[in-house]
Write a protein that holds these residues in place. Structure first.
Motif, PDB file in Angstrom:
ATOM      1  N   ILE A 190       0.539  -1.017  -0.088  1.00 18.97           N
ATOM      2  CA  ILE A 190       0.086  -0.358   0.316  1.00 18.97           C
ATOM      3  C   ILE A 190       0.882   0.919  -0.011  1.00 18.97           C
ATOM      4  N   ASP A 191       1.750   1.346   0.763  1.00 16.69           N
ATOM      5  CA  ASP A 191       2.417   2.896   1.370  1.00 16.69           C
ATOM      6  C   ASP A 191       4.122   2.540  -0.530  1.00 16.69           C
ATOM      7  N   LEU A 239      -3.124  -4.410  -7.469  1.00 16.61           N
ATOM      8  CA  LEU A 239      -2.730  -3.018  -8.887  1.00 16.61           C
ATOM      9  C   LEU A 239      -2.910  -2.144  -7.796  1.00 16.61           C
ATOM     10  N   THR A 240      -3.224  -1.616  -6.333  1.00 15.29           N
ATOM     11  CA  THR A 240      -3.252  -0.953  -5.915  1.00 15.29           C
ATOM     12  C   THR A 240      -1.490  -0.476  -5.522  1.00 15.29           C
ATOM     13  N   ASP A 241      -0.831  -1.106  -5.040  1.00 10.21           N
ATOM     14  CA  ASP A 241       0.316  -1.036  -5.000  1.00 10.21           C
ATOM     15  C   ASP A 241       1.213  -0.588  -6.080  1.00 10.21           C
ATOM     16  N   LEU A 242       0.752  -0.327  -7.510  1.00  9.59           N
ATOM     17  CA  LEU A 242       1.459   0.015  -8.789  1.00  9.59           C
ATOM     18  C   LEU A 242       0.842   1.658  -8.772  1.00  9.59           C
ATOM     19  N   ALA A 243      -0.624   1.624  -8.334  1.00 13.75           N
ATOM     20  CA  ALA A 243      -1.055   2.669  -8.191  1.00 13.75           C
ATOM     21  C   ALA A 243      -0.344   4.231  -7.356  1.00 13.75           C
ATOM     22  N   GLU A 297       0.225   9.021 -18.407  1.00 10.29           N
ATOM     23  CA  GLU A 297       0.458   8.547 -19.460  1.00 10.29           C
ATOM     24  C   GLU A 297       2.003   7.481 -18.871  1.00 10.29           C
ATOM     25  N   GLU A 298       2.874   8.079 -17.802  1.00 11.52           N
ATOM     26  CA  GLU A 298       4.147   7.671 -17.001  1.00 11.52           C
ATOM     27  C   GLU A 298       3.235   6.483 -16.982  1.00 11.52           C
ATOM     28  N   THR A 299       2.272   5.847 -15.992  1.00  9.63           N
ATOM     29  CA  THR A 299       1.833   4.962 -15.735  1.00  9.63           C
ATOM     30  C   THR A 299       1.425   3.665 -16.940  1.00  9.63           C
ATOM     31  N   LYS A 300       1.780   3.842 -17.672  1.00 13.31           N
ATOM     32  CA  LYS A 300       1.976   3.161 -18.477  1.00 13.31           C
ATOM     33  C   LYS A 300       3.061   2.211 -18.128  1.00 13.31           C
ATOM     34  N   GLN A 301       3.836   2.887 -18.038  1.00 13.10           N
ATOM     35  CA  GLN A 301       5.254   2.285 -18.523  1.00 13.10           C
ATOM     36  C   GLN A 301       5.586   1.645 -17.392  1.00 13.10           C
ATOM     37  N   LEU A 302       4.686   2.771 -16.474  1.00 15.52           N
ATOM     38  CA  LEU A 302       5.036   1.464 -14.958  1.00 15.52           C
ATOM     39  C   LEU A 302       4.400   0.480 -15.397  1.00 15.52           C
ATOM     40  N   ILE A 303       3.263   0.159 -15.618  1.00 10.72           N
ATOM     41  CA  ILE A 303       2.516  -0.985 -15.499  1.00 10.72           C
ATOM     42  C   ILE A 303       3.496  -2.097 -16.237  1.00 10.72           C
ATOM     43  N   GLU A 304       4.460  -1.791 -17.614  1.00 16.45           N
ATOM     44  CA  GLU A 304       4.888  -2.645 -18.597  1.00 16.45           C
ATOM     45  C   GLU A 304       5.973  -2.931 -17.657  1.00 16.45           C
ATOM     46  N   VAL A 305       6.602  -2.371 -16.708  1.00 20.83           N
ATOM     47  CA  VAL A 305       8.380  -2.529 -15.985  1.00 20.83           C
ATOM     48  C   VAL A 305       7.763  -3.750 -15.361  1.00 20.83           C
ATOM     49  N   TYR A 306       6.605  -3.516 -14.601  1.00 21.20           N
ATOM     50  CA  TYR A 306       5.851  -4.466 -13.184  1.00 21.20           C
ATOM     51  C   TYR A 306       5.351  -5.856 -14.356  1.00 21.20           C
ATOM     52  N   TYR A 348      -7.722   3.223  -9.585  1.00 28.25           N
ATOM     53  CA  TYR A 348      -6.763   2.886  -7.741  1.00 28.25           C
ATOM     54  C   TYR A 348      -5.744   4.015  -7.874  1.00 28.25           C
ATOM     55  N   MET A 349      -5.326   5.112  -9.091  1.00 27.06           N
ATOM     56  CA  MET A 349      -4.452   6.183  -8.185  1.00 27.06           C
ATOM     57  C   MET A 349      -6.298   7.525  -7.629  1.00 27.06           C
ATOM     58  N   GLY A 350      -7.140   7.280  -8.369  1.00 28.46           N
ATOM     59  CA  GLY A 350      -7.952   7.916  -7.849  1.00 28.46           C
ATOM     60  C   GLY A 350      -8.360   7.608  -6.225  1.00 28.46           C
ATOM     61  N   LEU A 351      -8.569   6.957  -6.156  1.00 33.03           N
ATOM     62  CA  LEU A 351      -8.720   6.399  -5.243  1.00 33.03           C
ATOM     63  C   LEU A 351      -8.315   6.410  -3.969  1.00 33.03           C
ATOM     64  N   GLY A 352      -6.912   6.287  -4.958  1.00 36.61           N
ATOM     65  CA  GLY A 352      -5.502   6.496  -2.932  1.00 36.61           C
ATOM     66  C   GLY A 352      -5.867   7.615  -3.600  1.00 36.61           C
ATOM     67  N   GLY A 353      -5.964   8.785  -4.427  1.00 34.98           N
ATOM     68  CA  GLY A 353      -5.480  10.679  -4.476  1.00 34.98           C
ATOM     69  C   GLY A 353      -6.639  10.693  -2.936  1.00 34.98           C
ATOM     70  N   LEU A 354      -8.180  10.530  -3.290  1.00 31.91           N
ATOM     71  CA  LEU A 354      -8.880  11.275  -2.919  1.00 31.91           C
ATOM     72  C   LEU A 354      -8.784  10.882  -1.101  1.00 31.91           C
TER      73      LEU A 354
END
Length: 625
Positions: A498-499, A526-530, A541-550, A579-585
């Motif tokens: 999570i963190d 996937l929460t951890d990626l977010a 857009e950068e997150t797309k690359q993060l998913i690919e790295v994972y 999850y990025m949105g929900l985590g941000g909120l």
């Protein structure tokens, strides 16, 4: 004759009528011959009268202030004092985690109380204390000494330039001492009357990194430089006349509003503008008069009580855990404070007093921050550490208390935080995260974003605060739409950190480690990626690359790639963005609650809130909700 010399002569004789010419020469900083000349001029002005004319061997001429002399002094009466006490005192951890530095005792007397008492002794009772960190600890002083407290709202993010900005109303129109709450003066160096503005100075033998003073022949400060050898240096109390403040405060206001000055000391403004300001004089103090203790080690040398009885709960805890006296806890320093906790580094002295397995080794002690007991279940955290220890991916624990969250762990020399901007390091971190997700470890508790959000909203209300975003009611309804979208995907749950901020991945000589498992629970991996994305302020857009790295990171565990199994790129991306949105909120609400407890996080709150809005817009436009 100059007003300054006149005032010093009158004040010296007012305080001690039997003062000798030699005493006056010392106060003036001039020769005996010059002193006698100045005395005669003061008499000629009608400010003094002689009481004795016998100037025979061993006898001293006595003087008495006339009414005119007394009136002259009254124009120089000190009528206020400002005590700066808002800072954290990071070099005094762990004591200052519990007690502001100015409230620490020296020889059984609190440093700030000693200064208040000394001010009272010379008739100065209009005393204002600028508070910030642990401000409530100073409240008792109102009743005990009738002081006033004012709050510095920027104590955690800015330096003393901002402090003086917030104290301007105290200085304006007053002849005012400016004191640091953590100074200790052996003798009372304050007076009912002061001749002119000054800054106290002590002589530093040998090399120094203090602010070294250069003066004109009359003692006026004309330049200040950092460092030198065998120098008089700025050290201790300061005095401003109301005339000096009237001309200096506009400079304070100007620099306060200037970009890039957030970490300025107010002295930076003074030094830069000495030629444009009225004279401010050096006030030389004898050796051993003023003390500014730099850390616990210095205080131990001065007051032996602190060798083994600091009064700090954290020190007492380490003493008990390691079975050592406090004197064996050395090389203490504050580590970078996290957003949730405070941590400090220490070594165990290499001495027979310490158990052999600890001697000469280094550790970190974590202390939970205010309000943490509501935000984090420490029993869950303890369960996590027991579960992940088998993987060998976390720090080595020496002590963990599931009731209060105190933790002591081994310190890894040469360790450094990961850099997500480095493709190789990002891949290593994602591989470790993937290994965790595929480890097969099952915890007894979940990290449920929806439940956490409801909990934070409750805490905010209980704290008497309001959620400050104007459109929060609408945003909250949108959040429910996103929660329904995520729930409909029927995602698998694994252990999730999570963190997953980059600072929680550390490279050590023993390999890559993950630390700080406070929020860990069963959740969609996937929460951890977010979380990794929003903590690093990644764009979508950068997150797309993060998913690919994972996705391409080495496989971990026997069950394959649980996080991305059965998902194409578009589906995985939509879920991570959700999850990025929900985590941000969620973290925006976390900040609101922490702000209700007196902490501040700059623009972090706004950035997290914006993640939800942009996430919702994407999901809406792409037809996911």
């Amino acid at each position: 004759m100059l007003e300054r010399e006149t005032t010093i002569i009158l004040r010296t004789l007012y305080e001690r009528a039997e003062s000798t010419q030699r005493d006056l020469a010392g106060a003036l900083g001039v020769s005996l011959g010059k002193t006698n000349q100045l005395l005669q001029e003061t008499v000629n002005q009608g400010l003094l009268r002689k009481l004795s004319h016998d100037e025979g061997r061993g006898r001293n001429v006595l003087y008495e202030l006339t009414d005119a002399g007394q009136q002259h002094l009254e124009a120089h009466r000190v009528d206020a004092a400002l005590v700066l006490a808002s800072g954290f005192g990071s070099r005094f951890v762990p004591l200052t985690y519990e007690t502001p530095k100015g409230l620490l005792e020296v020889f059984g007397e609190r440093m700030i109380e000693r200064q208040i008492r000394q001010l009272h002794e010379v008739g100065i009772t209009d005393i204002t204390i600028m508070v910030g960190y642990l401000k409530e600890k100073f409240e008792y002083l109102i009743d005990k000494y009738q002081v006033k407290l004012i709050y510095n709202p920027e104590y955690a993010t800015k330096n003393t330039l901002a402090t003086m900005h917030h104290a301007a109303s105290v200085l304006r129109g007053h002849n005012c001492y400016i004191l640091s709450s953590d100074n200790w003066m052996r003798e009372n160096m304050y007076h009912r009357y002061e001749a002119d503005a000054w800054y106290a100075a002590s002589f530093m033998k040998g090399e120094t990194r203090e602010w070294a003073i250069e003066t004109a022949r009359n003692g006026a400060i004309r330049d200040v430089r950092v460092g030198g050898c065998d120098q008089w240096c700025m050290y201790g109390p300061v005095y401003f006349t109301k005339e000096f403040s009237e001309q200096f405060l506009p400079f304070i206001e100007s620099y306060y509003r200037m970009p890039g000055t957030e970490q300025f000391y107010w002295e930076d403004v003074l030094i830069r503008n000495l030629k444009l300001l009225p004279p401010i004089y050096i006030n030389k103090q004898p050796e051993g008069e003023i003390y500014e203790f730099e850390n616990l080690e210095e205080l131990r040398q001065f007051d032996e009580k602190y060798v083994n009885h600091s009064g700090s709960e954290a020190m007492q805890l380490v003493s008990r855990v390691f079975g050592i006296p406090e004197s064996c806890i050395v090389h203490i320093r504050c580590l970078k404070a996290g957003m949730t906790n405070k941590s400090w580094y220490f070594s165990v002295l290499d001495t027979p007093e310490a158990p052999a397995e600890y001697r000469g080794k280094d550790y970190i002690c974590r202390i939970p921050g205010p309000g943490t007991e509501k935000l984090i279940d420490r029993f869950h955290e303890g369960e996590v550490y027991q579960a992940v220890t088998q993987l060998g991916i976390t720090e080595e624990l020496v002590y963990f208390n599931p009731e209060n969250g105190y933790k002591i762990s081994r310190y890894y020399h040469g360790a450094r935080n990961a850099d997500y901007g480095n493709p190789v390091e990002l891949r290593q971190c994602m591989a470790l995260l993937k290994r965790l997700h595929n480890s097969g470890i099952v915890l007894k508790h979940d990290f449920d974003l929806h439940e956490e959000m409801l909990r934070y909203e409750t805490y905010i209300r209980e704290a008497g605060a309001v959620i400050p975003f104007e459109d929060y009611p609408e945003v909250r309804l949108h959040a429910e739409e996103v929660f329904r979208f995520v729930a409909a995907q029927q995602r698998p749950k694994t252990i999730a950190h999570i963190d997953s901020v980059k600072d929680n991945f550390i490279f050590t000589d023993e390999g890559l480690k993950m630390i700080d498992w406070e929020y860990c629970g069963m959740a969609d991996p996937l929460t951890d990626l977010a979380m990794a994305a929003i903590y690093s302020y990644m764009s979508f857009e950068e997150t797309k690359q993060l998913i690919e790295v994972y996705r391409t990171a080495p496989m971990g565990g026997a069950d394959g790639d649980i996080a991305l199994r059965g998902l194409d790129d578009e589906e995985a991306y939509a879920l991570v963005v959700a999850y990025m949105g929900l985590g941000g909120l969620l973290w925006a609400l976390w900040c609101v609650y922490k702000m209700a407890l007196g902490e501040s996080f700059g623009d972090y709150t706004l950035r997290m809130y914006r993640y939800f809005k942009d996430s919702y817009k994407f999901l809406r436009n792409s037809g996911k909700i």
